[in-house]
Design an enzyme around this catalytic site. Structure first.
Site, PDB file in Angstrom:
ATOM      1  N   GLU A 171      45.795   4.721  41.681  1.00  0.00           N
ATOM      2  CA  GLU A 171      47.221   5.079  41.611  1.00  0.00           C
ATOM      3  C   GLU A 171      47.666   5.064  40.153  1.00  0.00           C
ATOM      4  O   GLU A 171      48.070   4.021  39.627  1.00  0.00           O
ATOM      5  CB  GLU A 171      48.051   4.097  42.445  1.00  0.00           C
ATOM      6  CG  GLU A 171      47.703   4.122  43.927  1.00  0.00           C
ATOM      7  CD  GLU A 171      48.460   3.081  44.746  1.00  0.00           C
ATOM      8  OE1 GLU A 171      49.261   2.313  44.166  1.00  0.00           O
ATOM      9  OE2 GLU A 171      48.238   3.033  45.972  1.00  0.00           O
TER      10      GLU A 171
ATOM     11  N   CYS B  89      41.789  13.186  53.447  1.00  0.00           N
ATOM     12  CA  CYS B  89      40.376  12.787  53.356  1.00  0.00           C
ATOM     13  C   CYS B  89      39.566  13.372  54.504  1.00  0.00           C
ATOM     14  O   CYS B  89      38.424  13.809  54.315  1.00  0.00           O
ATOM     15  CB  CYS B  89      40.245  11.267  53.348  1.00  0.00           C
ATOM     16  SG  CYS B  89      40.709  10.533  51.755  1.00  0.00           S
TER      17      CYS B  89
ATOM     18  N   CYS C  97      43.050   8.997  55.849  1.00  0.00           N
ATOM     19  CA  CYS C  97      44.212   9.887  55.896  1.00  0.00           C
ATOM     20  C   CYS C  97      43.764  11.311  56.235  1.00  0.00           C
ATOM     21  O   CYS C  97      42.578  11.656  56.165  1.00  0.00           O
ATOM     22  CB  CYS C  97      44.964   9.857  54.569  1.00  0.00           C
ATOM     23  SG  CYS C  97      44.195  10.826  53.260  1.00  0.00           S
TER      24      CYS C  97
ATOM     25  N   ASN D 111      40.661   3.247  45.750  1.00  0.00           N
ATOM     26  CA  ASN D 111      41.851   4.089  45.556  1.00  0.00           C
ATOM     27  C   ASN D 111      42.424   3.897  44.160  1.00  0.00           C
ATOM     28  O   ASN D 111      42.348   2.821  43.572  1.00  0.00           O
ATOM     29  CB  ASN D 111      42.899   3.855  46.655  1.00  0.00           C
ATOM     30  CG  ASN D 111      43.384   2.436  46.766  1.00  0.00           C
ATOM     31  OD1 ASN D 111      42.620   1.500  46.583  1.00  0.00           O
ATOM     32  ND2 ASN D 111      44.657   2.267  47.068  1.00  0.00           N
TER      33      ASN D 111
ATOM     34  N   GLU E  28      38.046   7.068  49.639  1.00  0.00           N
ATOM     35  CA  GLU E  28      37.016   7.903  50.275  1.00  0.00           C
ATOM     36  C   GLU E  28      36.712   9.139  49.449  1.00  0.00           C
ATOM     37  O   GLU E  28      35.562   9.550  49.297  1.00  0.00           O
ATOM     38  CB  GLU E  28      37.485   8.329  51.670  1.00  0.00           C
ATOM     39  CG  GLU E  28      37.670   7.183  52.654  1.00  0.00           C
ATOM     40  CD  GLU E  28      39.082   6.625  52.687  1.00  0.00           C
ATOM     41  OE1 GLU E  28      39.721   6.535  51.614  1.00  0.00           O
ATOM     42  OE2 GLU E  28      39.538   6.260  53.783  1.00  0.00           O
TER      43      GLU E  28
ATOM     44  N   CYS F 158      42.555   8.656  47.177  1.00  0.00           N
ATOM     45  CA  CYS F 158      42.033   7.661  48.106  1.00  0.00           C
ATOM     46  C   CYS F 158      40.608   7.244  47.721  1.00  0.00           C
ATOM     47  O   CYS F 158      39.865   8.008  47.078  1.00  0.00           O
ATOM     48  CB  CYS F 158      41.995   8.223  49.523  1.00  0.00           C
ATOM     49  SG  CYS F 158      43.601   8.524  50.246  1.00  0.00           S
TER      50      CYS F 158
HETATM   51  N1  THU Z   1      44.320   4.947  50.885  1.00  0.00           N
HETATM   52  C1  THU Z   1      42.969   5.053  50.747  1.00  0.00           C
HETATM   53  O1  THU Z   1      42.438   4.920  49.642  1.00  0.00           O
HETATM   54  N2  THU Z   1      42.234   5.293  51.855  1.00  0.00           N
HETATM   55  C2  THU Z   1      42.741   5.364  53.114  1.00  0.00           C
HETATM   56  O2  THU Z   1      41.980   5.558  54.056  1.00  0.00           O
HETATM   57  C3  THU Z   1      44.175   5.229  53.343  1.00  0.00           C
HETATM   58  C4  THU Z   1      45.019   5.142  52.139  1.00  0.00           C
HETATM   59  C5  THU Z   1      45.122   4.613  49.696  1.00  0.00           C
HETATM   60  C6  THU Z   1      46.008   5.697  49.148  1.00  0.00           C
HETATM   61  C7  THU Z   1      47.057   4.882  48.424  1.00  0.00           C
HETATM   62  O3  THU Z   1      46.555   4.549  47.137  1.00  0.00           O
HETATM   63  C8  THU Z   1      47.157   3.603  49.238  1.00  0.00           C
HETATM   64  O4  THU Z   1      45.962   3.533  50.000  1.00  0.00           O
HETATM   65  C9  THU Z   1      48.359   3.549  50.152  1.00  0.00           C
HETATM   66  O5  THU Z   1      48.438   4.664  50.964  1.00  0.00           O
END
Ligand code: THU
Length: 138
Positions: free
Chosen positions: A52, A97, A94, A50, A63, A61
């Protein structure tokens, strides 16, 4: 559905790749680091973590990072994805995704990895009654 232990054994290196990918997560805001490893039908593994950026709503994310990278490298068919968030119980992908995978990689086996438990899922079960392209033509 295959037995969880068989899946964990068969995809042990994919699970390891997801755990290693997590180390590359950029998550200064949530501090929730996620790694993903997506296995293409070619046998190649595409990792994602992920992201940010400072403009917080532009993140992605793990995925989708893995899937978009795989597609950019020419892979079109997918077998399985392992996802690891460093938690005891595995997290679920989420909604965004799920829809993107529905559109671009609907048949993957989801291997949701926790330190104390692993869950195996198919998209039909975690995103039932979903939008599909054919809906536009009805
Ligand atoms: N996130 C993912 O990368 N994959 C998931 O399946 C759930 C959430 C990330 C998004 C964000 O950067 C952090 O986790 C918190 O939500």
């Amino acid at each position: 559905m295959a037995d969880v232990n068989d899946v964990v054994e068969k995809y042990a290196s994919l699970i390891d790749a997801a755990k290693r990918a997590r180390e590359n997560a950029v998550a200064p805001f949530s501090h929730f680091r996620v790694g993903a490893a997506l296995l293409g039908k070619s046998g190649k593994v595409y990792i994602g973590a992920n992201m940010e950026p400072d403009v917080m709503n532009l993140g992605l994310c793990a995925e989708r990072t893995a899937l978009f990278s795989a597609l950019a490298q020419g892979e079109r068919q997918f077998e399985a994805i392992a996802v690891y968030s460093g938690t005891d119980e595995p997290g679920y992908p989420c909604g965004a995704c799920r829809q993107v995978y529905s559109d671009l990689a609907p048949d993957v086996l989801w291997i949701l990895v926790g330190d104390k438990q692993v869950k195996i899922e198919k998209l039909d079960d975690i995103l039932p009654n979903r939008f599909v392209l054919e809906d536009l033509r009805r």
